[in-house]
Scaffold this active site. Structure first.
Site, mmCIF file in Angstrom:
data_model
loop_
_atom_site.group_PDB
_atom_site.id
_atom_site.type_symbol
_atom_site.label_atom_id
_atom_site.label_comp_id
_atom_site.label_asym_id
_atom_site.label_seq_id
_atom_site.Cartn_x
_atom_site.Cartn_y
_atom_site.Cartn_z
ATOM 1 N N ARG A 18 0.827 -1.211 0.000
ATOM 2 C CA ARG A 18 0.000 0.000 0.000
ATOM 3 C C ARG A 18 0.862 1.264 0.000
ATOM 4 O O ARG A 18 0.569 2.220 -0.719
ATOM 5 C CB ARG A 18 -0.974 0.004 1.173
ATOM 6 C CG ARG A 18 -2.111 -1.002 0.982
ATOM 7 C CD ARG A 18 -3.047 -1.027 2.164
ATOM 8 N NE ARG A 18 -2.316 -1.483 3.340
ATOM 9 C CZ ARG A 18 -2.468 -1.006 4.567
ATOM 10 N NH1 ARG A 18 -3.326 -0.045 4.816
ATOM 11 N NH2 ARG A 18 -1.765 -1.490 5.567
ATOM 12 N N ASN A 36 -6.203 -3.028 1.827
ATOM 13 C CA ASN A 36 -6.131 -4.484 1.898
ATOM 14 C C ASN A 36 -7.546 -5.035 1.929
ATOM 15 O O ASN A 36 -8.452 -4.401 2.477
ATOM 16 C CB ASN A 36 -5.403 -4.922 3.173
ATOM 17 C CG ASN A 36 -3.912 -4.663 3.121
ATOM 18 O OD1 ASN A 36 -3.323 -4.529 2.056
ATOM 19 N ND2 ASN A 36 -3.294 -4.581 4.278
#
Length: 79
Positions: A18, A36
């Site tokens: 990320r 996620n």
């Protein structure tokens, strides 16, 4: 201007994916978000110019050093 939903599969959680995605989005001028998913994947919504999105997607295919990207599922979204 285009917008895509991108599902990234492989070893993409717990490997700074990320943060990598955010860094590359800033570099390429892409707007959107990344998170996620409960099934172990990463979901990205990315909006920008087609050429910038193509570059951004190329970065996602590689990922950060500890990641192993198996596949990207890319869907164009209506803006």
């Amino acid at each position: 201007m285009k917008q895509y939903e991108i599902k990234v599969t492989g070893r993409v959680q717990g490997v700074w994916f990320r943060a990598f995605t955010k860094e590359k989005a800033i570099e390429t001028g892409i707007k959107g978000w990344v998170k996620n998913t409960p099934d172990g994947h990463v979901l990205v919504v990315a909006r920008g110019e087609k050429t910038d999105l193509d570059t951004f997607i190329d970065y996602l295919r590689i990922g950060p050093p500890m990641a192993r990207v198996n596949k990207l599922f890319i869907s164009e979204m209506n803006i």
